[in-house]
Design a protein around this motif. Structure first.
Motif, mmCIF file in Angstrom:
data_model
loop_
_atom_site.group_PDB
_atom_site.id
_atom_site.type_symbol
_atom_site.label_atom_id
_atom_site.label_comp_id
_atom_site.label_asym_id
_atom_site.label_seq_id
_atom_site.Cartn_x
_atom_site.Cartn_y
_atom_site.Cartn_z
ATOM 1 N N VAL A 113 -4.330 15.230 -6.873
ATOM 2 C CA VAL A 113 -3.417 14.166 -6.463
ATOM 3 C C VAL A 113 -4.149 13.246 -5.507
ATOM 4 C CG1 VAL A 113 -1.282 15.476 -6.744
ATOM 5 C CG2 VAL A 113 -2.538 15.658 -4.614
ATOM 6 N N LEU A 114 -3.782 11.971 -5.507
ATOM 7 C CA LEU A 114 -4.374 10.990 -4.624
ATOM 8 C C LEU A 114 -3.383 10.659 -3.521
ATOM 9 C CD1 LEU A 114 -5.898 8.610 -7.322
ATOM 10 C CD2 LEU A 114 -6.897 10.641 -6.277
ATOM 11 N N GLU A 115 -3.868 10.608 -2.291
ATOM 12 C CA GLU A 115 -2.996 10.348 -1.158
ATOM 13 C C GLU A 115 -2.739 8.850 -1.016
ATOM 14 O OE1 GLU A 115 -1.509 12.479 0.636
ATOM 15 O OE2 GLU A 115 -2.450 14.320 -0.034
ATOM 16 N N THR A 119 3.844 7.973 0.981
ATOM 17 C CA THR A 119 4.293 8.468 -0.308
ATOM 18 C C THR A 119 4.298 9.987 -0.313
ATOM 19 O OG1 THR A 119 3.350 6.554 -1.401
ATOM 20 C CG2 THR A 119 3.827 8.436 -2.786
ATOM 21 N N LYS A 120 5.409 10.551 -0.769
ATOM 22 C CA LYS A 120 5.472 11.991 -0.928
ATOM 23 C C LYS A 120 4.770 12.359 -2.230
ATOM 24 C CE LYS A 120 8.642 15.912 -1.341
ATOM 25 N NZ LYS A 120 10.048 16.333 -1.430
ATOM 26 N N ILE A 121 3.735 13.180 -2.132
ATOM 27 C CA ILE A 121 2.915 13.497 -3.292
ATOM 28 C C ILE A 121 3.524 14.646 -4.083
ATOM 29 C CG2 ILE A 121 0.637 14.259 -4.056
ATOM 30 C CD1 ILE A 121 0.713 11.440 -2.971
ATOM 31 N N LEU A 122 3.609 14.469 -5.383
ATOM 32 C CA LEU A 122 4.070 15.520 -6.272
ATOM 33 C C LEU A 122 2.870 16.158 -6.942
ATOM 34 C CD1 LEU A 122 6.957 13.602 -8.074
ATOM 35 C CD2 LEU A 122 7.114 15.037 -6.051
ATOM 36 N N SER A 123 2.928 17.418 -7.191
ATOM 37 C CA SER A 123 1.862 18.077 -7.947
ATOM 38 C C SER A 123 2.506 18.823 -9.101
ATOM 39 C CB SER A 123 1.080 19.060 -7.067
ATOM 40 O OG SER A 123 1.931 20.082 -6.595
ATOM 41 N N ALA A 124 1.754 18.948 -10.180
ATOM 42 C CA ALA A 124 2.293 19.588 -11.373
ATOM 43 C C ALA A 124 1.188 20.358 -12.074
ATOM 44 C CB ALA A 124 2.883 18.542 -12.310
ATOM 45 N N PRO A 125 1.542 21.443 -12.775
ATOM 46 C CA PRO A 125 0.517 22.162 -13.538
ATOM 47 C C PRO A 125 -0.118 21.221 -14.549
ATOM 48 C CG PRO A 125 2.578 23.398 -13.443
ATOM 49 C CD PRO A 125 2.867 22.042 -12.918
ATOM 50 N N ILE A 166 17.484 5.464 -7.839
ATOM 51 C CA ILE A 166 17.828 6.805 -7.365
ATOM 52 C C ILE A 166 16.548 7.437 -6.838
ATOM 53 C CG2 ILE A 166 18.763 9.053 -7.984
ATOM 54 C CD1 ILE A 166 20.234 7.719 -10.278
ATOM 55 N N GLU A 167 16.461 7.576 -5.528
ATOM 56 C CA GLU A 167 15.227 8.048 -4.911
ATOM 57 C C GLU A 167 14.893 9.473 -5.323
ATOM 58 O OE1 GLU A 167 13.270 8.579 -0.444
ATOM 59 O OE2 GLU A 167 15.175 7.519 -0.721
ATOM 60 N N ILE A 371 5.758 10.504 -11.246
ATOM 61 C CA ILE A 371 6.056 9.291 -10.480
ATOM 62 C C ILE A 371 6.162 9.674 -9.012
ATOM 63 C CG2 ILE A 371 7.728 7.438 -10.101
ATOM 64 C CD1 ILE A 371 8.520 7.714 -13.047
ATOM 65 N N ASN A 372 5.278 9.136 -8.194
ATOM 66 C CA ASN A 372 5.278 9.473 -6.776
ATOM 67 C C ASN A 372 6.260 8.638 -5.966
ATOM 68 O OD1 ASN A 372 3.391 11.555 -6.713
ATOM 69 N ND2 ASN A 372 1.691 10.121 -6.781
ATOM 70 N N ARG A 373 6.476 7.384 -6.403
ATOM 71 C CA ARG A 373 7.353 6.519 -5.618
ATOM 72 C C ARG A 373 7.913 5.434 -6.513
ATOM 73 N NH1 ARG A 373 6.083 2.267 -1.221
ATOM 74 N NH2 ARG A 373 4.007 2.322 -2.114
ATOM 75 N N ILE A 374 9.162 5.043 -6.297
ATOM 76 C CA ILE A 374 9.753 3.921 -7.012
ATOM 77 C C ILE A 374 10.496 3.075 -5.989
ATOM 78 C CG2 ILE A 374 11.836 5.247 -7.613
ATOM 79 C CD1 ILE A 374 11.914 3.610 -10.234
ATOM 80 N N PHE A 375 10.303 1.767 -6.037
ATOM 81 C CA PHE A 375 10.903 0.906 -5.022
ATOM 82 C C PHE A 375 11.018 -0.518 -5.561
ATOM 83 C CE2 PHE A 375 6.363 0.738 -4.626
ATOM 84 C CZ PHE A 375 6.072 -0.595 -4.364
ATOM 85 N N LYS A 376 11.887 -1.288 -4.930
ATOM 86 C CA LYS A 376 12.013 -2.704 -5.253
ATOM 87 C C LYS A 376 11.009 -3.486 -4.412
ATOM 88 C CE LYS A 376 16.927 -2.960 -6.523
ATOM 89 N NZ LYS A 376 18.212 -3.621 -6.220
ATOM 90 N N PRO A 377 10.243 -4.363 -5.022
ATOM 91 C CA PRO A 377 9.311 -5.172 -4.231
ATOM 92 C C PRO A 377 10.080 -6.113 -3.327
ATOM 93 C CG PRO A 377 9.398 -5.970 -6.485
ATOM 94 C CD PRO A 377 10.178 -4.692 -6.458
ATOM 95 N N PRO A 378 9.516 -6.468 -2.170
ATOM 96 C CA PRO A 378 10.231 -7.372 -1.254
ATOM 97 C C PRO A 378 10.463 -8.727 -1.907
ATOM 98 C CG PRO A 378 7.932 -7.104 -0.608
ATOM 99 C CD PRO A 378 8.200 -6.084 -1.659
ATOM 100 N N VAL A 379 11.638 -9.282 -1.631
ATOM 101 C CA VAL A 379 12.005 -10.584 -2.198
ATOM 102 C C VAL A 379 11.517 -11.686 -1.270
ATOM 103 C CG1 VAL A 379 13.900 -12.079 -2.931
ATOM 104 C CG2 VAL A 379 14.014 -9.605 -3.335
#
Length: 404
Positions: A113-115, A119-125, A166-167, A371-379
């Motif tokens: 995983v890359l830091e 961002t909260k990092i997810l790891s998976a097999p 939905i976070e 998916i580590n993070r999902i967000f709306k870009p600033p307007v």
């Protein structure tokens, strides 16, 4: 000449131009010279890539790598164990450094995983291994009496102008999605219908068309639309493990249906309008060991063992070529204008079969990405530039200077 390491491309180009001007070489010799230069550069790049890939493979646990494939790969690689991999790459003239991350130590079969800050990092097999067509549970398949065409379709969700995220699930709230038949797949279905009808003659359609979709029960709306337009049967594959499935898992399931159906022709759209991965056609073809034609805009079949295909290239160019009858085609949107279903066809579609396959425990490699993070870009608001011509030019110059 022995001076390959002393020049950059610009220097060589200047030397060639000077040699032509001094009549040391002829213009007719330039194409061959440029080809030889390109070949030399290509060989250097390939050798370097093989060396680095071999070094990467050598770090993997033996259990995670197919031994036959690995030995064959290493035998063809210019691998040097003593060659160190660089930690950073600094392009000429760059103010900073670009990090080049090399994956190391796949210990305990975990993905690297890359830091990223905040961002909260997810790891998976993650296991490196070939992926083949899924072996799905059996379902009722009629006897094959004529060529069979499988068309992969998707029930996509288009984001509305106003939406929420939905976070927890790192996804768009489904209540803000407008679900519909993927436009690219609708074109692929039309292409399949036209191929079938072109060989039908007096006996009706010349092929049986089966549509397959990966999705929950709601996706049957799209399947019914496909059946109303002329498809003969439908197959839907689903279980909750396929929520947010990666493209490889999706392709594996579709390839599994193609295998069970003994499909002759396989159509997909070039991509989906929501995720736009553009991977399904190529992945299915690879898993089934078939040739694949991408961005197809024309299909002609005379009933023989080959097809005449037309595909779109860059710059408005078109390529017309022949392909084996048993191939996979990714169809471009706009190439085959989808037909509309009449009320009678819609009613008839309700009587057609949709086989539902429970894929629980079948798709086990659904770890292609996380998916580590999902967000709306600033307007931000547009900056209006006012004044006469010279004043506006000065403001544009300052904006560009500030951005740089």
């Amino acid at each position: 000449s022995g001076h390959e390491n002393e020049f950059i491309v610009r220097d060589i180009a200047e030397l060639v131009a000077e040699a032509i001007e001094l009549e040391k070489i002829s213009l007719k010799d330039v194409p061959q010279l440029m080809q030889e230069m390109a070949d030399a550069v290509t060989r250097q790049v390939v050798n370097e890539m093989e060396s680095r890939l071999a070094a990467l493979v050598a770090t993997l646990p033996k259990a995670d790598v197919d031994s036959a494939d690995t030995s064959r790969f290493l035998a063809n690689s210019a691998f040097n164990e003593e060659k160190a991999l660089p930690e950073t790459v600094e392009p000429p003239g760059a103010a900073g450094k670009i990090e080049t991350v090399f994956v190391e130590g796949f210990s305990e079969n975990k993905a690297p995983v890359l830091e990223h800050p905040g961002t909260k990092i997810l790891s998976a097999p993650w296991k490196i291994a070939p992926v083949s067509a899924a072996k799905l549970p059996e379902y009722c398949i009629p006897d094959k009496e004529k060529p069979r065409i499988v068309v992969a379709v998707k029930h996509i969700g288009k984001i509305l102008a106003d939406f929420s995220l939905i976070e927890e699930s790192r996804d768009v709230d489904s209540s803000f999605l407008d679900f519909e038949f993927n436009e690219f797949d609708d074109n692929a279905l039309e292409a399949a219908l036209r191929v079938s009808e072109s060989r039908g003659g007096e006996d009706g359609p010349g092929a049986e068309i089966v549509v397959v979709c990966i999705g929950p029960e709601d996706a049957e709306v799209t399947l019914r639309k496909a059946l109303a337009k002329g498809a003969d049967r439908a197959v839907r594959i689903w279980d909750d493990s396929l929520i947010g499935a990666d493209p490889v898992s999706i392709a594996s399931a579709i390839a599994g249906v193609c295998t069970m159906e003994e499909a002759d022709l396989i159509f997909t759209g070039v991509q989906s309008s929501d995720k736009a991965n553009g991977a399904t056609g190529g992945l299915v073809a690879r898993m089934l060991g078939r040739p694949c034609a991408a961005v197809v805009v024309g299909v002609d079949w005379d009933g023989g063992d080959t097809l005449t295909l037309t595909r779109e290239l860059e710059g408005g160019m078109m390529e017309r070529f022949t392909a084996p009858f048993k191939c996979v085609m990714a169809v471009q949107t706009g190439a085959f204008e989808p037909r509309f279903a009449t009320m009678r066809m819609v009613k008839q579609a309700k009587k057609k079969t949709i086989n539902v396959i429970d894929s629980t425990g079948v798709i086990t490699s659904n770890q292609g990405f996380a998916i580590n993070r999902i967000f709306k870009p600033p307007v931000t608001k547009a900056q209006m530039i006012e004044g006469d011509m010279s004043e506006m030019a000065q403001q544009v110059k300052e904006i560009i200077a500030n951005k740089r």
